[in-house]
Write a protein that holds these residues in place. Structure first.
Motif, PDB file in Angstrom:
ATOM      1  N   PHE A 171       0.811  -1.217   0.000  1.00 36.63           N
ATOM      2  CA  PHE A 171       0.000   0.000   0.000  1.00 36.63           C
ATOM      3  C   PHE A 171       0.844   1.267   0.000  1.00 36.63           C
ATOM      4  O   PHE A 171       0.461   2.268  -0.616  1.00 36.63           O
ATOM      5  N   GLU A 172       1.988   1.236   0.678  1.00 38.58           N
ATOM      6  CA  GLU A 172       2.775   2.455   0.822  1.00 38.58           C
ATOM      7  C   GLU A 172       3.805   2.636  -0.281  1.00 38.58           C
ATOM      8  O   GLU A 172       4.117   3.773  -0.663  1.00 38.58           O
ATOM      9  N   ALA A 173       4.341   1.527  -0.817  1.00 37.25           N
ATOM     10  CA  ALA A 173       5.386   1.651  -1.841  1.00 37.25           C
ATOM     11  C   ALA A 173       5.287   0.506  -2.835  1.00 37.25           C
ATOM     12  O   ALA A 173       6.210  -0.316  -2.945  1.00 37.25           O
ATOM     13  N   PRO A 174       4.169   0.389  -3.582  1.00 38.07           N
ATOM     14  CA  PRO A 174       4.058  -0.691  -4.567  1.00 38.07           C
ATOM     15  C   PRO A 174       5.138  -0.563  -5.627  1.00 38.07           C
ATOM     16  O   PRO A 174       5.389   0.521  -6.156  1.00 38.07           O
ATOM     17  N   ALA A 175       5.783  -1.701  -5.949  1.00 38.69           N
ATOM     18  CA  ALA A 175       6.926  -1.669  -6.861  1.00 38.69           C
ATOM     19  C   ALA A 175       6.530  -1.855  -8.318  1.00 38.69           C
ATOM     20  O   ALA A 175       7.190  -1.315  -9.213  1.00 38.69           O
ATOM     21  N   HIS A 176       5.469  -2.620  -8.564  1.00 37.60           N
ATOM     22  CA  HIS A 176       5.127  -2.947  -9.949  1.00 37.60           C
ATOM     23  C   HIS A 176       4.088  -1.972 -10.505  1.00 37.60           C
ATOM     24  O   HIS A 176       3.166  -1.568  -9.797  1.00 37.60           O
ATOM     25  N   PRO A 177       4.213  -1.590 -11.786  1.00 36.62           N
ATOM     26  CA  PRO A 177       3.234  -0.660 -12.379  1.00 36.62           C
ATOM     27  C   PRO A 177       1.792  -1.153 -12.277  1.00 36.62           C
ATOM     28  O   PRO A 177       0.875  -0.356 -12.064  1.00 36.62           O
ATOM     29  N   TYR A 178       1.577  -2.460 -12.407  1.00 36.29           N
ATOM     30  CA  TYR A 178       0.211  -2.979 -12.326  1.00 36.29           C
ATOM     31  C   TYR A 178      -0.342  -2.815 -10.915  1.00 36.29           C
ATOM     32  O   TYR A 178      -1.520  -2.463 -10.744  1.00 36.29           O
ATOM     33  N   THR A 179       0.475  -3.067  -9.893  1.00 34.68           N
ATOM     34  CA  THR A 179       0.015  -2.891  -8.516  1.00 34.68           C
ATOM     35  C   THR A 179      -0.353  -1.436  -8.266  1.00 34.68           C
ATOM     36  O   THR A 179      -1.386  -1.142  -7.645  1.00 34.68           O
ATOM     37  N   ARG A 180       0.459  -0.524  -8.762  1.00 36.38           N
ATOM     38  CA  ARG A 180       0.147   0.899  -8.602  1.00 36.38           C
ATOM     39  C   ARG A 180      -1.155   1.251  -9.315  1.00 36.38           C
ATOM     40  O   ARG A 180      -1.974   2.020  -8.797  1.00 36.38           O
ATOM     41  N   ALA A 181      -1.362   0.683 -10.498  1.00 34.22           N
ATOM     42  CA  ALA A 181      -2.590   0.942 -11.243  1.00 34.22           C
ATOM     43  C   ALA A 181      -3.799   0.363 -10.523  1.00 34.22           C
ATOM     44  O   ALA A 181      -4.864   0.990 -10.476  1.00 34.22           O
ATOM     45  N   LEU A 182      -3.641  -0.825  -9.944  1.00 34.38           N
ATOM     46  CA  LEU A 182      -4.732  -1.470  -9.224  1.00 34.38           C
ATOM     47  C   LEU A 182      -5.168  -0.614  -8.038  1.00 34.38           C
ATOM     48  O   LEU A 182      -6.367  -0.425  -7.788  1.00 34.38           O
ATOM     49  N   LEU A 183      -4.198  -0.080  -7.311  1.00 34.36           N
ATOM     50  CA  LEU A 183      -4.505   0.768  -6.160  1.00 34.36           C
ATOM     51  C   LEU A 183      -5.109   2.091  -6.607  1.00 34.36           C
ATOM     52  O   LEU A 183      -6.040   2.615  -5.982  1.00 34.36           O
ATOM     53  N   ALA A 184      -4.602   2.645  -7.706  1.00 32.00           N
ATOM     54  CA  ALA A 184      -5.103   3.933  -8.198  1.00 32.00           C
ATOM     55  C   ALA A 184      -6.533   3.832  -8.709  1.00 32.00           C
ATOM     56  O   ALA A 184      -7.257   4.829  -8.759  1.00 32.00           O
ATOM     57  N   ALA A 185      -6.952   2.619  -9.089  1.00 33.27           N
ATOM     58  CA  ALA A 185      -8.295   2.419  -9.631  1.00 33.27           C
ATOM     59  C   ALA A 185      -9.344   2.146  -8.557  1.00 33.27           C
ATOM     60  O   ALA A 185     -10.498   1.878  -8.888  1.00 33.27           O
ATOM     61  N   LEU A 186      -8.964   2.211  -7.288  1.00 34.96           N
ATOM     62  CA  LEU A 186      -9.936   1.977  -6.221  1.00 34.96           C
ATOM     63  C   LEU A 186     -11.054   3.022  -6.296  1.00 34.96           C
ATOM     64  O   LEU A 186     -10.782   4.222  -6.363  1.00 34.96           O
ATOM     65  N   PRO A 187     -12.312   2.595  -6.278  1.00 33.88           N
ATOM     66  CA  PRO A 187     -13.428   3.549  -6.403  1.00 33.88           C
ATOM     67  C   PRO A 187     -13.415   4.648  -5.347  1.00 33.88           C
ATOM     68  O   PRO A 187     -13.797   5.782  -5.625  1.00 33.88           O
ATOM     69  N   GLU A 188     -12.960   4.321  -4.137  1.00 34.36           N
ATOM     70  CA  GLU A 188     -12.976   5.326  -3.068  1.00 34.36           C
ATOM     71  C   GLU A 188     -11.989   6.469  -3.317  1.00 34.36           C
ATOM     72  O   GLU A 188     -12.065   7.512  -2.664  1.00 34.36           O
ATOM     73  N   LEU A 189     -11.070   6.268  -4.271  1.00 33.60           N
ATOM     74  CA  LEU A 189     -10.115   7.322  -4.598  1.00 33.60           C
ATOM     75  C   LEU A 189     -10.569   8.162  -5.791  1.00 33.60           C
ATOM     76  O   LEU A 189      -9.910   9.126  -6.163  1.00 33.60           O
ATOM     77  N   ALA A 190     -11.698   7.779  -6.393  1.00 28.20           N
ATOM     78  CA  ALA A 190     -12.180   8.491  -7.581  1.00 28.20           C
ATOM     79  C   ALA A 190     -12.606   9.913  -7.221  1.00 28.20           C
ATOM     80  O   ALA A 190     -13.234  10.163  -6.193  1.00 28.20           O
ATOM     81  N   THR A 191     -12.268  10.869  -8.089  1.00 30.02           N
ATOM     82  CA  THR A 191     -12.614  12.268  -7.851  1.00 30.02           C
ATOM     83  C   THR A 191     -13.461  12.863  -8.969  1.00 30.02           C
ATOM     84  O   THR A 191     -14.127  13.869  -8.770  1.00 30.02           O
ATOM     85  N   GLY A 192     -13.457  12.264 -10.160  1.00 27.19           N
ATOM     86  CA  GLY A 192     -14.211  12.807 -11.278  1.00 27.19           C
ATOM     87  C   GLY A 192     -15.586  12.177 -11.417  1.00 27.19           C
ATOM     88  O   GLY A 192     -16.092  11.519 -10.509  1.00 27.19           O
ATOM     89  N   ASP A 193     -16.186  12.407 -12.583  1.00 30.98           N
ATOM     90  CA  ASP A 193     -17.514  11.855 -12.845  1.00 30.98           C
ATOM     91  C   ASP A 193     -17.457  10.397 -13.267  1.00 30.98           C
ATOM     92  O   ASP A 193     -18.482   9.713 -13.272  1.00 30.98           O
ATOM     93  N   ARG A 194     -16.284   9.922 -13.631  1.00 32.28           N
ATOM     94  CA  ARG A 194     -16.127   8.564 -14.147  1.00 32.28           C
ATOM     95  C   ARG A 194     -15.221   7.758 -13.229  1.00 32.28           C
ATOM     96  O   ARG A 194     -14.185   8.246 -12.775  1.00 32.28           O
ATOM     97  N   LEU A 195     -15.639   6.516 -12.935  1.00 31.97           N
ATOM     98  CA  LEU A 195     -14.793   5.661 -12.107  1.00 31.97           C
ATOM     99  C   LEU A 195     -13.549   5.261 -12.887  1.00 31.97           C
ATOM    100  O   LEU A 195     -13.636   4.891 -14.063  1.00 31.97           O
ATOM    101  N   PRO A 196     -12.377   5.330 -12.267  1.00 32.89           N
ATOM    102  CA  PRO A 196     -11.152   4.945 -12.970  1.00 32.89           C
ATOM    103  C   PRO A 196     -11.048   3.437 -13.144  1.00 32.89           C
ATOM    104  O   PRO A 196     -11.668   2.669 -12.404  1.00 32.89           O
ATOM    105  N   THR A 197     -10.290   3.005 -14.135  1.00 33.83           N
ATOM    106  CA  THR A 197      -9.998   1.589 -14.354  1.00 33.83           C
ATOM    107  C   THR A 197      -8.497   1.407 -14.424  1.00 33.83           C
ATOM    108  O   THR A 197      -7.742   2.382 -14.565  1.00 33.83           O
ATOM    109  N   VAL A 198      -8.055   0.159 -14.336  1.00 32.16           N
ATOM    110  CA  VAL A 198      -6.624  -0.124 -14.408  1.00 32.16           C
ATOM    111  C   VAL A 198      -6.032   0.403 -15.716  1.00 32.16           C
ATOM    112  O   VAL A 198      -4.927   0.951 -15.746  1.00 32.16           O
TER     113      VAL A 198
END
Length: 282
Positions: A242-269
């Motif tokens: 959670f604090e320092a994901p090393a792989h780009p996919y792990t970072r994308a997976l965390l960034a796509a969490l719905p609770e982190l969404a700020t715009g009108d569209r939910l993010p995806t990986v």
């Protein structure tokens, strides 16, 4: 020594168009008293890898591995009879959909007593007493009366508790929980997770938690394996993930969490990483 050790596990299925490679070269291990979370999108191979370990895949599956050891025993070279003495007793699994996993033609009491008869050889009176004890342990109200219920007469949360009772009936050394809170409402999800973690702490069993819910990972896991397209992308401690994901996919997976969404569209990986290119180069 690891309780479960898997090295270079691959699983493929024969289809009309050729082989489909569901799992490719997976390494993972889990220690006693440890909770290992296996995370990834639907279709990433999480469940298939564990079903292969359990020996529960159909004949169309081809399973290869350099090593598959449980509690010091070589699972690759066990006979079918020897494997049956381990699976369901020392290694047990909670499946995704409790209603689909329970037999609608038999009472839940009959089904849990069958586990106790087959694996522990208990007599009728002992089986019933143990079944009542297990139902009470997993929080099923009026446990003695509930033994006579059929699955359709119980709620989804109660059926999941029945599945948990069946899984822990023989006091397994390793419990595999495959999306144990799928299709349950939020309140029941929390109760089931709390129950599983309490049982794990009380018994000291190892646990593999298969999930796509990063919130579940944060609450339960010691270590995390991240999977995508049948391959392992990353493995690390839960805080590190959670604090320092090393792989780009792990970072994308965390960034796509719905609770982190700020715009009108939910993010995806795919908003954060080219998933197809990643799958080809992993």
């Amino acid at each position: 020594m690891a309780l479960l050790e898997i090295r270079n596990l691959s699983v493929s299925f024969a289809t009309s168009t050729g082989l489909f490679h569901a799992v490719q070269g997976i390494d993972m291990s889990v220690d006693p008293r440890e909770v290992l979370a296996v995370v990834g999108e639907s279709g990433s191979g999480k469940s298939v890898a564990m079903l292969a370990t359990m020996g529960l895949l159909p004949d169309t599956a081809t399973i290869t591995a350099d090593a598959l050891r449980f509690d010091g025993r070589d699972m690759l070279n066990l006979s079918a009879a020897e494997r049956r003495r381990i699976i369901g007793r020392d290694i047990s699994m909670i499946f995704q959909e409790p209603i689909a996993s329970l037999n609608p033609c038999f009472t839940v009491g009959y089904q849990i007593e069958e586990v106790l008869r087959v694996h522990l050889g208990l007599g009728k009176r002992e089986r019933r007493a143990r079944a009542i004890e297990l139902f009470a342990q997993v929080g099923i109200p009026q446990p003695e009366a509930r033994l006579s219920s059929y699955p359709h007469q119980m709620s989804g949360g109660q059926c999941q508790r029945v599945m948990i009772a069946m899984a822990i009936a023989c006091k397994p050394k390793l419990l595999i929980a495959d999306e144990p809170t799928t299709a349950l409402d939020v309140t029941i999800q929390k109760q089931i997770l709390d129950l599983l973690m309490t049982l794990q702490e009380e018994t000291g069993m190892g646990m593999i938690m298969i999930t796509h819910d990063m919130g579940v990972v944060a609450e339960t896991a010691d270590r995390v394996v991240v999977m995508f397209k049948g391959r392992k992308m990353e493995e690390a401690g839960v805080l590190e993930i959670f604090e320092a994901p090393a792989h780009p996919y792990t970072r994308a997976l965390l960034a796509a969490l719905p609770e982190l969404a700020t715009g009108d569209r939910l993010p995806t990986v795919s908003d954060f990483v080219d998933a197809e290119a990643l799958a080809g180069g992993a």
